[in-house]
Design a protein around this motif. Sequence first.
Motif, PDB file in Angstrom:
ATOM      1  N   SER A 104       0.464 -56.524  27.571  1.00 28.30           N
ATOM      2  CA  SER A 104       1.663 -56.147  28.317  1.00 28.30           C
ATOM      3  C   SER A 104       2.848 -56.911  27.753  1.00 28.30           C
ATOM      4  CB  SER A 104       1.481 -56.465  29.804  1.00 28.30           C
ATOM      5  OG  SER A 104       2.718 -56.364  30.480  1.00 28.30           O
ATOM      6  N   LEU A 105       3.810 -56.192  27.190  1.00 29.33           N
ATOM      7  CA  LEU A 105       4.965 -56.863  26.609  1.00 29.33           C
ATOM      8  C   LEU A 105       5.767 -57.608  27.674  1.00 29.33           C
ATOM      9  CD1 LEU A 105       6.295 -54.331  23.938  1.00 29.33           C
ATOM     10  CD2 LEU A 105       4.587 -56.138  23.733  1.00 29.33           C
ATOM     11  N   ARG A 155       6.385 -61.482  27.369  1.00 24.88           N
ATOM     12  CA  ARG A 155       7.762 -61.962  27.295  1.00 24.88           C
ATOM     13  C   ARG A 155       7.990 -63.087  28.301  1.00 24.88           C
ATOM     14  NH1 ARG A 155      12.554 -57.766  28.473  1.00 24.88           N
ATOM     15  NH2 ARG A 155      11.355 -57.646  30.414  1.00 24.88           N
ATOM     16  N   ALA A 156       7.435 -62.928  29.504  1.00 23.20           N
ATOM     17  CA  ALA A 156       7.583 -63.965  30.525  1.00 23.20           C
ATOM     18  C   ALA A 156       6.765 -65.207  30.176  1.00 23.20           C
ATOM     19  CB  ALA A 156       7.158 -63.418  31.886  1.00 23.20           C
ATOM     20  N   GLU A 157       5.557 -64.988  29.680  1.00 17.60           N
ATOM     21  CA  GLU A 157       4.678 -66.112  29.365  1.00 17.60           C
ATOM     22  C   GLU A 157       5.218 -66.951  28.224  1.00 17.60           C
ATOM     23  OE1 GLU A 157       0.252 -66.833  27.407  1.00 17.60           O
ATOM     24  OE2 GLU A 157       0.661 -64.956  28.471  1.00 17.60           O
ATOM     25  N   GLY A 195      12.627 -63.083  24.011  1.00 14.50           N
ATOM     26  CA  GLY A 195      13.253 -61.790  24.193  1.00 14.50           C
ATOM     27  C   GLY A 195      12.331 -60.661  23.784  1.00 14.50           C
ATOM     28  N   LEU A 196      12.649 -59.464  24.248  1.00 17.18           N
ATOM     29  CA  LEU A 196      11.802 -58.302  23.960  1.00 17.18           C
ATOM     30  C   LEU A 196      11.859 -57.915  22.487  1.00 17.18           C
ATOM     31  CD1 LEU A 196       9.916 -56.169  25.095  1.00 17.18           C
ATOM     32  CD2 LEU A 196      11.922 -54.755  25.635  1.00 17.18           C
TER      33      LEU A 196
END
Length: 235
Positions: free
Chosen positions: A40-41, A45-47, A51-52
């Motif tokens: 899961s992008l 990204r949160a982990e 940035g995306l």
Amino acid sequence: MSTTEWASRPTGKPTIAGRIEARLRHDILHGTLAPGSRLSLDKLRAELDVGLSPLREAVTRLVSEGLVDVAPQRGYRVTPISIANFTEVGALRAELEPFALRRSIANGGLDWETGVMAALYRVNHTQRDAADPRSRAEWEAANNAFHLALIAGCDMPLLLRTHAMLVAFNDRYRNIYSEAVTVQRDVVEEHTAIAEAAVARRADEAADILKLHIARSVEILIDLIKKTHPDAPDT
């Protein structure tokens, strides 16, 4: 970068995407990101607190390297593993590495010979304790460095990149099934026989021993996987 990973990575200061790529590659090759698991992008990204855009760039590189799969409407997932895939990896190494060794024997000079014997000394004097992850990692690094030294004089950059990819795939199985990996034979003797035949320019002998060495390693690990992990996927 470890020799369990791609050999020809860019040098210099890594970009954000490069750092993300290295982190994800390490986690895939060592089984931290499980084979077949969805990526899961948004969660990554949160982990990773990134940035995306650089995350997408990193994942796209891993897709091109065969470590991540992508399917329409399904997104990204870690490439699955199977005994059939490992068998293919081993078969390709058993064909390409002896070919590259023959090229190195034909083209390599004194520096190549010195590199082979230095790598032989290192791997033969690196202890491997199956119960110690650090010891296993140090031996695997020395072992991969020896195999790379054998073919370093082949003067075929594409072949070297392909070989590095196959070694990484091979080590993925070793890392994931690390508790099954034990020494079943005299690897020191095998490595010494390959190196001595290579620097003596006995190309047929060196290539034959190397091919048997690779095939035997694959057969032993597959047998151990089947015995210790009967639920391991075949295809």
